[in-house]
Write a protein that holds these residues in place. Structure first.
Motif, short mmCIF file in Angstrom:
data_model
loop_
_atom_site.label_atom_id
_atom_site.label_comp_id
_atom_site.label_asym_id
_atom_site.label_seq_id
_atom_site.Cartn_x
_atom_site.Cartn_y
_atom_site.Cartn_z
N SER A 84 0.84 -1.21 0.00
CA SER A 84 0.00 0.00 0.00
C SER A 84 0.86 1.25 0.00
CB SER A 84 -0.94 -0.01 1.21
OG SER A 84 -1.75 -1.17 1.22
N LEU A 85 1.82 1.27 -0.86
CA LEU A 85 2.77 2.38 -0.88
C LEU A 85 2.10 3.69 -1.25
CD1 LEU A 85 5.78 0.47 -2.37
CD2 LEU A 85 5.83 1.78 -0.25
N LYS A 86 2.62 4.75 -0.65
CA LYS A 86 2.10 6.10 -0.85
C LYS A 86 3.21 6.99 -1.40
CE LYS A 86 -0.78 5.57 3.29
NZ LYS A 86 -1.11 6.14 4.63
N PRO A 87 2.86 8.06 -2.06
CA PRO A 87 3.90 8.98 -2.55
C PRO A 87 4.83 9.46 -1.44
CG PRO A 87 1.82 9.49 -3.59
CD PRO A 87 1.53 8.44 -2.56
N GLU A 88 4.31 9.62 -0.25
CA GLU A 88 5.16 10.09 0.86
C GLU A 88 6.15 9.03 1.34
OE1 GLU A 88 1.82 10.24 0.65
OE2 GLU A 88 0.87 9.87 2.62
N ASP A 89 6.05 7.81 0.83
CA ASP A 89 7.05 6.80 1.15
C ASP A 89 8.30 6.93 0.26
OD1 ASP A 89 4.34 4.49 1.51
OD2 ASP A 89 5.49 5.45 3.12
N THR A 90 8.24 7.83 -0.69
CA THR A 90 9.38 8.05 -1.58
C THR A 90 10.58 8.51 -0.78
OG1 THR A 90 8.00 8.57 -3.49
CG2 THR A 90 10.25 9.44 -3.49
N ALA A 91 11.69 7.80 -0.91
CA ALA A 91 12.89 8.10 -0.15
C ALA A 91 14.00 7.14 -0.55
CB ALA A 91 12.63 7.97 1.36
N ILE A 92 15.18 7.41 -0.06
CA ILE A 92 16.25 6.43 -0.10
C ILE A 92 16.16 5.62 1.19
CG2 ILE A 92 18.72 6.00 -0.23
CD1 ILE A 92 19.00 8.71 -1.63
N TYR A 93 16.15 4.31 1.04
CA TYR A 93 16.01 3.40 2.18
C TYR A 93 17.36 2.77 2.49
CZ TYR A 93 10.96 3.88 2.18
OH TYR A 93 9.68 4.38 2.27
N GLN A 107 24.49 1.34 1.40
CA GLN A 107 24.59 2.50 0.51
C GLN A 107 23.23 3.08 0.17
OE1 GLN A 107 24.55 -0.58 -0.53
NE2 GLN A 107 23.05 -0.50 -2.19
N GLY A 108 22.18 2.33 0.48
CA GLY A 108 20.83 2.81 0.23
C GLY A 108 20.26 2.34 -1.09
N THR A 109 18.93 2.29 -1.13
CA THR A 109 18.23 1.95 -2.36
C THR A 109 17.05 2.90 -2.51
OG1 THR A 109 17.18 0.15 -3.63
CG2 THR A 109 16.76 0.17 -1.26
N GLN A 110 16.88 3.42 -3.71
CA GLN A 110 15.86 4.44 -3.94
C GLN A 110 14.50 3.80 -4.15
OE1 GLN A 110 16.10 8.06 -4.28
NE2 GLN A 110 13.86 7.82 -4.23
N VAL A 111 13.52 4.32 -3.44
CA VAL A 111 12.12 3.94 -3.64
C VAL A 111 11.36 5.18 -4.08
CG1 VAL A 111 10.01 3.15 -2.50
CG2 VAL A 111 12.20 2.04 -1.99
N THR A 112 10.70 5.08 -5.21
CA THR A 112 9.90 6.19 -5.72
C THR A 112 8.48 5.70 -5.96
OG1 THR A 112 11.84 7.15 -6.81
CG2 THR A 112 9.68 7.92 -7.53
N VAL A 113 7.55 6.38 -5.30
CA VAL A 113 6.13 6.04 -5.44
C VAL A 113 5.45 7.17 -6.19
CG1 VAL A 113 4.02 5.34 -4.27
CG2 VAL A 113 6.27 4.82 -3.25
N SER A 114 5.06 6.88 -7.42
CA SER A 114 4.50 7.92 -8.27
C SER A 114 3.67 7.30 -9.37
CB SER A 114 5.64 8.75 -8.88
OG SER A 114 5.12 9.71 -9.79
N SER A 115 2.64 8.03 -9.76
CA SER A 115 1.82 7.57 -10.89
C SER A 115 2.32 8.20 -12.19
CB SER A 115 0.36 7.92 -10.64
OG SER A 115 0.20 9.30 -10.39
#
Length: 115
Positions: A84-93, A107-115
């Motif tokens: 149930s990902l939301k745009p506000e979950d967008t970040a480097i994890y 080193q992190g992994t990028q997560v981008t939640v966008s339509s």
């Protein structure tokens, strides 16, 4: 020196799912807690979820009921299932583990939640 390597990030639509992995170069996850953190642009890094040595878990209020942290000690890997990902979950994890004061970070992994 232990190395942590995150993977599984990417671009996903709102409502979608991703599973992040954090692989350690040694058998350390049986001995130290592991935390998943995230940092979005302009914000401080925040704790998303952690798993303690005995397996208890904690979650940030913003992800409770949507994210699940788990551990496979045989594979030296910790996972973060994100639903149930939301745009506000967008970040480097990032994942973090190790002895207090000498923690190891990936080193992190990028997560981008966008339509």
């Amino acid at each position: 020196q232990v190395q942590l390597v995150e993977s599984g990030g990417g671009l996903v639509q709102p409502g979608g799912s991703l599973r992040l992995s954090c692989a350690a170069s040694g058998r350390v996850f049986s001995f130290y807690p592991v935390g998943w953190y995230r940092q979005s642009r302009g914000k401080e890094r925040e704790l998303v979820a952690d798993i303690q040595i005995r397996g208890s878990t904690n979650y940030a209020d913003s992800v409770k009921g949507r994210f699940t942290i788990s551990r496979d000690t045989a594979k030296n890997t910790v996972y973060l299932q994100m639903n149930s990902l939301k745009p506000e979950d967008t970040a480097i994890y990032y994942c973090m583990s190790g002895p207090r004061g000498s923690e190891w970070w990936g080193q992190g992994t990028q997560v981008t939640v966008s339509s």
